[in-house]
Design an enzyme around this catalytic site. Structure first.
Site, PDB file in Angstrom:
ATOM      1  N   TYR A   1       0.799  -1.228   0.000  1.00  0.00           N
ATOM      2  CA  TYR A   1       0.000   0.000   0.000  1.00  0.00           C
ATOM      3  C   TYR A   1       0.830   1.276   0.000  1.00  0.00           C
ATOM      4  O   TYR A   1       0.258   2.371   0.011  1.00  0.00           O
ATOM      5  CB  TYR A   1      -0.898   0.059   1.249  1.00  0.00           C
ATOM      6  CG  TYR A   1      -1.669  -1.185   1.556  1.00  0.00           C
ATOM      7  CD1 TYR A   1      -2.502  -1.776   0.609  1.00  0.00           C
ATOM      8  CD2 TYR A   1      -1.591  -1.766   2.810  1.00  0.00           C
ATOM      9  CE1 TYR A   1      -3.225  -2.918   0.912  1.00  0.00           C
ATOM     10  CE2 TYR A   1      -2.319  -2.905   3.124  1.00  0.00           C
ATOM     11  CZ  TYR A   1      -3.131  -3.473   2.159  1.00  0.00           C
ATOM     12  OH  TYR A   1      -3.838  -4.604   2.466  1.00  0.00           O
TER      13      TYR A   1
ATOM     14  N   CYS B   1      15.656 -10.734  -1.899  1.00  0.00           N
ATOM     15  CA  CYS B   1      16.166 -10.531  -3.244  1.00  0.00           C
ATOM     16  C   CYS B   1      15.077  -9.914  -4.104  1.00  0.00           C
ATOM     17  O   CYS B   1      14.587 -10.522  -5.062  1.00  0.00           O
ATOM     18  CB  CYS B   1      16.637 -11.865  -3.822  1.00  0.00           C
ATOM     19  SG  CYS B   1      17.534 -11.693  -5.367  1.00  0.00           S
ATOM     20  N   GLU B   2      14.661  -8.707  -3.737  1.00  0.00           N
ATOM     21  CA  GLU B   2      13.636  -7.935  -4.431  1.00  0.00           C
ATOM     22  C   GLU B   2      13.938  -6.457  -4.238  1.00  0.00           C
ATOM     23  O   GLU B   2      14.134  -6.008  -3.102  1.00  0.00           O
ATOM     24  CB  GLU B   2      12.228  -8.216  -3.871  1.00  0.00           C
ATOM     25  CG  GLU B   2      11.676  -9.587  -4.195  1.00  0.00           C
ATOM     26  CD  GLU B   2      11.237  -9.719  -5.650  1.00  0.00           C
ATOM     27  OE1 GLU B   2      11.098  -8.679  -6.333  1.00  0.00           O
ATOM     28  OE2 GLU B   2      11.037 -10.865  -6.086  1.00  0.00           O
TER      29      GLU B   2
ATOM     30  N   TYR C   1      -2.234  -6.211  10.408  1.00  0.00           N
ATOM     31  CA  TYR C   1      -1.819  -6.624   9.072  1.00  0.00           C
ATOM     32  C   TYR C   1      -0.299  -6.694   8.975  1.00  0.00           C
ATOM     33  O   TYR C   1       0.292  -6.318   7.976  1.00  0.00           O
ATOM     34  CB  TYR C   1      -2.421  -5.697   8.014  1.00  0.00           C
ATOM     35  CG  TYR C   1      -3.915  -5.587   8.173  1.00  0.00           C
ATOM     36  CD1 TYR C   1      -4.737  -6.645   7.828  1.00  0.00           C
ATOM     37  CD2 TYR C   1      -4.490  -4.458   8.740  1.00  0.00           C
ATOM     38  CE1 TYR C   1      -6.112  -6.577   8.032  1.00  0.00           C
ATOM     39  CE2 TYR C   1      -5.862  -4.379   8.940  1.00  0.00           C
ATOM     40  CZ  TYR C   1      -6.662  -5.438   8.576  1.00  0.00           C
ATOM     41  OH  TYR C   1      -8.014  -5.369   8.787  1.00  0.00           O
TER      42      TYR C   1
END
Length: 427
Positions: free
Chosen positions: A315, A344-345, A380
């Site tokens: 978000y 790894c992003e 969340y």
């Protein structure tokens, strides 16, 4: 990813719920979720004007949190068969008046349909197909209808649960058909539920109250309860204002009173908070494992990533971040840093806006081994976790009356692969 500038002042935090952060990490390790029971109790107390406070457990479904809220008098909402099982395990009865557990969804998967029938769980139907599938199996039971009033609200398009771009609820103009369908199957519609999304302000609430009154009057005098849904905002930034629970109640109470006058009997007023009860109670502690310069940008890279806390990447959600030094020093200069995780992003960044725009956060200067605390992380957070990059789930701790208690142990590497079917040795 593009960069933008933020002008927030970084903080040093030494304790959570009166316990030194270094001690929590020494005992339980990192990444670590810590929940302060006193804050949960305080938020619940603010809503006790409502006849029923029904906790939306999707926000944080740890059994210890559910048990705490049950003991404090809150009832519970479930959105899956798994959440029903959690509520039962936490000590909630399956049925009663008012229903201790309500199943709220837009569909029945087959497990959920079997379970609500077998355990007599009250159902809040968000589609006409649910009415049909339930009615084909049982008759003579009471249901609630979740209505989409045709408008919504949210800090992100992904948290807006009303309007024609939302999948949630029975469209307001189809209410008559839903009532006819329920009557055909011998199901009594005794409640109306409306939830338009997160971050609702009083202006939008007034619109929801008007829509609720119209829908309840159309449903008729068999309606004995109305639910205001959830979405109550919490202040994430210093300039955010806190909602007035008393004013919130008065809006809904006036609607309830008019319906009682029209129906000639009492109408129960429910509220369904999730985030409001647990967000500010939760903290994610992680350890800085690298401090690196990339061109003109300074990065703090920690051992928690979006596998532990996904709200920023989902978000663009803002969360306060503070530093807990391993070795407290008298002076800490202020720096501007990007806070990221180990995955790894490229999107594994906690300081980003919606759309993936990376931001800088003003924080105290830090070194490897210092701790970061992502705050207002109780809603969340863990529940959206994953094993991405084969990372184990974090541990969870609940602090009650100054005593920390492990309420979910850290996943082991053996457990990480336990569900995989071993390779066929014969090839």
């Amino acid at each position: 990813m593009a960069f933008s500038q933020e002008n927030d002042s970084g903080l040093i935090r030494e304790q959570i719920a009166g316990i030194p952060i270094a001690e929590l990490v020494k005992q339980f390790g990192t990444p670590l979720y810590v929940y302060d029971a006193a804050i949960i109790r305080s938020r619940l107390a603010e809503l006790r004007r409502f006849d029923v406070v029904r906790y939306a457990q999707k926000a944080c479904s740890n059994l210890a949190v559910l048990d705490l809220l049950r003991r404090e008098g809150a009832l519970v909402d479930a959105v899956s068969a798994g959440e029903i099982h959690r509520a039962l395990a936490a000590g909630y009865a399956p049925s009663g008046d008012p229903p201790p557990i309500v199943y709220t969804a837009d569909i029945f998967d087959r497990d959920a349909l079997d379970l609500v029938i077998a355990r007599d769980i009250h159902v809040n139907c968000g589609s006409r197909d649910m009415i049909e599938q339930y009615g084909e199996r049982v008759s003579g039971r009471e249901i609630t209808l979740r209505i989409n009033p045709g408008f919504g609200h949210g800090h992100s398009r992904k948290t807006n649960t009303g309007g024609d771009l939302s999948k949630h609820g029975i469209w307001h103009s189809q209410l008559h058909d839903a009532l006819v369908e329920a009557e055909h199957y011998g199901l009594g519609v005794t409640g109306i539920h409306m939830h338009i999304g997160s971050g609702t302000d009083l202006e939008h609430l007034a619109q929801v109250c008007t829509a609720m009154e119209k829908a309840a009057l159309e449903a008729g005098r068999n309606v004995r309860s109305i639910s205001a849904g959830g979405g109550l905002p919490v202040p994430y930034r210093p300039q955010d204002t806190r909602i007035d629970p008393a004013a919130y109640f008065e809006l809904w109470n006036a609607t309830r009173r008019r319906l009682e006058d029209a129906f000639g009997h009492a109408v129960r007023l429910e509220i369904e908070p999730g985030r409001y009860l647990v967000a500010e109670a939760g903290f994610l502690i992680c350890e800085i494992r690298a401090v690196k310069k990339q061109g003109d940008n300074l990065f703090y890279l920690a051992d928690a990533g979006f596998n532990n806390f996904a709200r920023p990447i989902l978000y663009g959600a803002y969360h306060p971040i503070s530093l807990a030094p391993r070795e407290p020093r008298l002076l800490r200069e202020s720096v501007e840093a990007v806070v990221g995780g180990p995955l790894c992003e490229s999107g594994d960044i906690f300081t980003q806006e919606e759309g993936g725009f990376v931001t800088k956060r003003r924080l105290p200067a830090a070194a490897v081994g210092d701790l970061l605390v992502i705050e207002i992380a109780g809603a969340y957070g863990f529940v959206m976790g994953s094993n991405y990059n084969s990372k184990p789930y974090a541990a969870e701790v609940l602090v009650t009356n100054g005593e920390p208690r492990l309420v979910r142990r850290r996943q082991t590497y053996e457990e990480l692969i336990a569900w995989d079917v071993p390779p066929d040795p014969t090839g």
